[in-house]
Motif scaffolding. Structure first.
Motif, mmCIF file in Angstrom:
data_model
loop_
_atom_site.group_PDB
_atom_site.id
_atom_site.type_symbol
_atom_site.label_atom_id
_atom_site.label_comp_id
_atom_site.label_asym_id
_atom_site.label_seq_id
_atom_site.Cartn_x
_atom_site.Cartn_y
_atom_site.Cartn_z
ATOM 1 N N GLN A 47 0.769 -1.026 -0.014
ATOM 2 C CA GLN A 47 0.141 -0.053 -0.023
ATOM 3 C C GLN A 47 0.854 1.399 0.065
ATOM 4 O O GLN A 47 1.661 1.411 0.909
ATOM 5 N N VAL A 48 0.725 2.125 -1.190
ATOM 6 C CA VAL A 48 1.300 3.441 -1.216
ATOM 7 C C VAL A 48 0.496 4.494 -0.441
ATOM 8 O O VAL A 48 -0.659 4.363 -0.396
ATOM 9 N N ILE A 49 1.227 5.510 0.190
ATOM 10 C CA ILE A 49 0.566 6.447 0.717
ATOM 11 C C ILE A 49 0.958 7.868 0.141
ATOM 12 O O ILE A 49 2.090 8.493 0.599
ATOM 13 N N ASP A 50 0.400 8.173 -0.820
ATOM 14 C CA ASP A 50 0.774 9.404 -1.842
ATOM 15 C C ASP A 50 0.337 10.518 -1.141
ATOM 16 O O ASP A 50 0.939 11.672 -1.422
ATOM 17 N N LEU A 51 -0.876 10.728 -0.449
ATOM 18 C CA LEU A 51 -1.427 12.078 -0.089
ATOM 19 C C LEU A 51 -1.580 12.016 1.492
ATOM 20 O O LEU A 51 -2.613 12.143 1.934
ATOM 21 N N GLU A 52 -0.649 11.969 2.305
ATOM 22 C CA GLU A 52 -0.739 11.850 3.894
ATOM 23 C C GLU A 52 -1.430 12.962 4.282
ATOM 24 O O GLU A 52 -2.221 12.782 5.317
ATOM 25 N N GLN A 53 -1.272 14.184 3.721
ATOM 26 C CA GLN A 53 -1.885 15.292 4.353
ATOM 27 C C GLN A 53 -3.272 15.657 3.773
ATOM 28 O O GLN A 53 -3.715 16.514 3.957
ATOM 29 N N ASN A 54 -3.715 14.626 3.036
ATOM 30 C CA ASN A 54 -5.134 15.022 2.359
ATOM 31 C C ASN A 54 -6.040 14.619 3.137
ATOM 32 O O ASN A 54 -5.888 13.872 4.086
ATOM 33 N N PHE A 55 -7.324 14.988 2.631
ATOM 34 C CA PHE A 55 -8.617 14.862 3.471
ATOM 35 C C PHE A 55 -8.943 13.390 3.930
ATOM 36 O O PHE A 55 -8.706 12.314 3.146
ATOM 37 N N LEU A 56 -9.207 13.250 5.400
ATOM 38 C CA LEU A 56 -9.405 11.843 5.814
ATOM 39 C C LEU A 56 -8.359 10.752 5.947
ATOM 40 O O LEU A 56 -7.756 10.763 6.822
ATOM 41 N N GLY A 57 -8.014 10.446 4.735
ATOM 42 C CA GLY A 57 -6.719 9.532 4.756
ATOM 43 C C GLY A 57 -7.121 8.089 4.163
ATOM 44 O O GLY A 57 -6.035 7.402 3.952
#
Length: 850
Positions: free
Chosen positions: A601-611
């Motif tokens: 699982q890649v985590i590209d948008l750590e600071q984006n909405f909800l998560g």
């Protein structure tokens, strides 16, 4: 002469002691049934019709009743004869060869209920298990048969059916505990009922027998695992499990042999698997059998009940979050169906637990400026969230040697979330649909006493659709993540002798993953698809000495991994499990394994909405995301005597091919995509004392978990999952039908990265960027939580049992900081964002079983 007097004196005492027995026998005389029937015929002017051989030699105790119906019932209770009135004067007496029986199974130590004990009618196919209160009942049982009663930890008992007849109430059957001094017993049961450590190093949980755990009022398939040393959820969820310093996507999670890509509801706060159909959960932290590939941190294998019962069993329940129903339905002697269904109540009912869960998932963040002053956001949030899961299993026995099992499961999460800035009156909105639909077929074949096969084929599909509308309502972000997996595995087992067996097999896996991101302004559209195929033959031997003084499992798995677009690779993975008796009650265990996985699982948008939409499954491609490989070894000592257990295990694990994109960085390395490794050294300790109505345990885990990235300065620094010290103390107590649990959880804070104290922002570039200190050079405050729970069971009828429960999570309402990261505001100011744990969270449940 004195000796003669002494003998006469002793004889007199013996005669005096036997006199009451003699008198009692005179008070309750027995009579031959034929003679007594003649008396009844004369007394009531009636006639009986019967076969002489059915009554030959039958003696009964004279009934005390005066009325004819009561007398006839007493005869039936004592003899099992069926007495039918033919008319007002004539009656028939028939010897019924098939009768109904019932009983209640208790332990002979404290006379506690023994739920889940197996009851078999010898010489027939009839079998069932006792209910939660130890009761069982069987119809059409041969009068001359015997029943066998088995339960783990107790001596098997055989009882003649005749001993269970002629009683007004269901008779009690007492089981004797199997004492651990028997050298053959090497399975350790600890913490609470339903948890055992097996000889191969795995931990087995039986949710149906799982006792109370602090903070838990209903058995939870994944929550229960976190009571074990080395298994925790750093972000305080149920399904996002970290085992020996690994991330959740490094756990291979199987349900009835099907790989699951989704395991939770409510963003991981609730397990998605129904515990009332799940019969066993096996966890391998090391020394994994060769038949399992994937999952460099662990294997979590869940299996529902695999035998056909000849009776219906089901239940239903409701708590502050959801309601559920389940059942096991016999259709024919060789055909049965199991089902479960659960739906949240969160979209139409507001409860304290739902409020706390909502705060944890959506709102428990605090934003502070550079002066550490909390920034009040004038925001209005509204969310509609609901989830459901449905599972089923069709069981068909072609005969005693060949059995087929068809399973399916569907898991769904739906969210509609909006956030309005009251100052600007701008609203952003997000929609989420997350589903996992899977089906599998298993064929168990016994070809002889020594050779058996197991064929497993399955299809699993995971789908994530996320859509976000930005405040201007013109900009929209769509994200899609689709996983489709097809697999087949054939496993063979050859028992060469009572002490030596050989397992061989072959597994084929085809995994296709699609990732799409679409942005309207500025226009951006990317759609990536990939397929990986894995061919994996494997072989493993098992050996044990006659007294189990030495037990060994050794195997090897060969993986040929082929990405249809980029690469192919061979990997050889040896596996080892050795268990040696050092002394009475003392054993040592050596475990080792090589493993690999090609999905992460890649985590590209750590600071984006909800998560939730930031975590996306992707395939290894040997360019920016290589195959992840691991090597692990461990050595442990286990001691148990008189229900007192001590276990200690030291381990070393190295994982290579780790991308920063899969680790959840929220600093200067968040988007770098560097490839490196992490190394974990640790010790796990557990001490547990169990009594007849209590269990108390203390566990401690030490982990030193460090990353190594050659292109990051410094090259070695603490892992995001580096929790150095974890301590758990818990105790449970049972008093009749009341169960109480209390627990304390403590751990040191996780690492995070602070901005530079002198120049936190770099304003020479656009947009403004944060100047960070060395990666993970700071730590959050220590984590501390106290939980308690209580359940009470009672009867609503002969076959309806009920359980009511209450629990309190985080009794002290401590604000535990789970995560801290930094961002630049619209005004180019530095802000810190903190994710906070659940506060004081009450929950209640009510269940019925029938």
């Amino acid at each position: 002469m004195q000796g003669t007097h002494r003998k006469i004196y002793v004889i007199a005492i013996l005669l005096a002691s036997l006199l009451p027995v003699y008198l009692e026998a005179q008070d309750t005389p027995t009579i031959e049934l034929k003679a007594y029937i003649s008396q009844l015929e004369n007394r009531f002017n009636i006639k009986f019709s019967y076969v002489d051989s059915d009554l030959e030699g039958t003696q009964i105790t004279m009934p005390e009743a005066e009325a004819l119906p009561a007398i006839l019932q007493a005869i039936t209770n004592q003899t099992g004869l069926e007495i039918k009135p033919l008319n007002e004067r004539y009656y028939s007496l028939v010897k019924n060869k098939l009768i109904s029986i019932c009983g209640r199974v208790l332990d002979n130590y404290a006379k506690n209920n023994v739920p889940g004990a197996t009851i078999e009618v010898l010489g027939t196919t009839k079998a069932l298990t006792t209910d939660m209160d130890g009761y069982f009942s069987l119809d059409e049982v041969p009068r001359e048969a015997s029943i066998q009663i088995r339960y783990l930890g107790y001596l098997t008992k055989i009882v003649p059916v005749s001993d269970l007849t002629g009683k007004t109430d269901c008779p009690q059957i007492l089981l004797a505990e199997r004492r651990e001094q028997l050298t053959e017993v090497v399975v350790y049961e600890f913490l609470t009922s339903g948890i055992a450590k097996e000889t191969d190093g795995s931990i087995t949980l039986n949710p149906g027998e799982l006792g109370l755990l602090p903070g838990l009022i209903e058995p939870d398939v994944l929550f229960g695992l976190q009571a074990l040393p080395g298994i925790k959820s750093i972000d305080e969820t149920v399904s996002d499990i970290n085992i020996r310093g690994g991330t959740n996507d490094q756990n291979l999670m199987l349900w009835n042999g099907i790989k699951m890509y989704q395991s939770g509801h409510f963003f991981g706060l609730i397990s998605a698997f129904n515990p009332y159909l799940t019969e066993t959960v096996s966890v391998y932290k090391n020394g994994t059998p060769a038949q399992y590939g994937d999952g460099v941190s662990s294997v979590i294998n869940m299996d529902t009940r695999n035998t056909i019962d000849n009776f219906f069993y089901g239940g239903a329940g409701v708590n502050f979050i959801s309601g559920d129903v389940f059942g096991r339905i016999p259709i024919k002697e060789n055909l049965a169906f199991q089902f479960s269904a659960r739906r949240s109540t969160t979209d139409f009912m507001d409860t304290p637990a739902y409020g706390r869960f909502t705060d944890r998932a959506f709102q428990d963040t605090e934003i502070r400026n550079e002066e550490n002053q909390e920034i009040d956001e004038d925001l209005e949030r509204d969310e509609t969230f609901f989830f459901y899961d449905v599972s089923g299993k069709l069981l068909y026995d072609l005969n005693d040697s060949h059995k087929f099992r068809l399973s399916f499961i569907a898991i769904d999460n739906d969210l509609d979330f909006s956030e309005t800035d009251l100052e600007t009156d701008e609203t952003s909105r997000s929609f989420l649909d997350q589903t996992n639909i899977s089906a599998g077929l298993q064929w168990f074949g016994d070809w002889s006493d020594r050779f058996s096969t197991h064929l497993n084929v399955y299809f699993s599909k995971y789908n994530l659709d996320a859509q976000s509308f930005f405040p201007n309502q013109l900009q929209r972000l769509d994200q899609k993540n689709i996983v489709e997996e097809r697999a087949a595995k054939l496993n063979t087992l050859l028992r060469l002798s009572d002490h030596f067996s050989w397992s061989n097999g072959y597994q084929y896996i085809e995994t296709g993953i699609t990732n799409r991101s679409f942005l309207t302004q500025p226009p951006f559209d990317i759609n990536r698809k990939g397929v990986i195929r894995i061919h994996a033959p494997y072989s493993e031997i098992h050996f044990n000495t006659p007294n189990d003084n030495f037990i060994a499992n050794a195997g090897v798995r060969v993986n040929y991994i082929e990405n249809l677009d980029t690469f192919s690779e061979w990997l050889v993975e040896p596996r080892l499990s050795l268990n040696l008796r050092l002394a009475r009650n003392l054993r040592a265990q050596l475990l080792g394994e090589f493993k690999s996985q090609s999905t992460n699982q890649v985590i590209d948008l750590e600071q984006n909405f909800l998560g939730i939409e930031k975590r996306r499954w992707t395939l290894s491609n040997e360019e920016d995301l290589p195959i992840t490989t691991s090597r692990q070894g461990s050595l442990g000592i286990n001691y148990e005597r008189n229900r007192f257990y001590i276990g200690v295990e030291g381990f070393y694990k190295q994982v290579d091919g780790v991308s920063t994109r899969t680790q959840g960085f929220q600093n200067q390395n968040q988007f770098s995509g560097e490839i490196g490794s992490y190394e974990v050294k640790g010790v796990e300790f557990l001490i547990n004392k169990k009594g007849k109505n209590y269990s108390t345990w203390l566990s401690y885990t030490y982990n030193k978990n460090d990353y190594t990235y050659d292109s990051i300065v410094p090259q070695t620094f603490p892992n995001n999952m580096d929790i150095r010290h974890t301590v758990t103390f818990a105790s449970t107590y049972e008093m009749n039908n009341l169960k109480l649990g209390f627990g304390i959880n403590y751990r040191t804070g996780r690492p995070f990265t602070r901005p530079d104290s002198d120049t936190p922002l770099d304003t020479t570039v656009f947009p403004v960027q944060i100047n960070y200190q060395a990666p993970n050079s700071s730590r959050l405050p220590d984590y501390f939580r106290v939980d308690a729970s209580a359940t009470y069971s009672f009867s609503l009828g002969r076959k309806i049992k009920a359980i009511a429960g209450v629990s309190l999570l985080n009794i002290t309402d401590r604000k535990n900081i789970l995560n801290r990261f930094f961002q630049v505001s619209d005004e180019d100011e530095l802000e810190s964002v903190e994710n906070v744990s659940l506060g004081l969270t009450p929950n209640a449940s009510f269940r019925v079983h029938f």
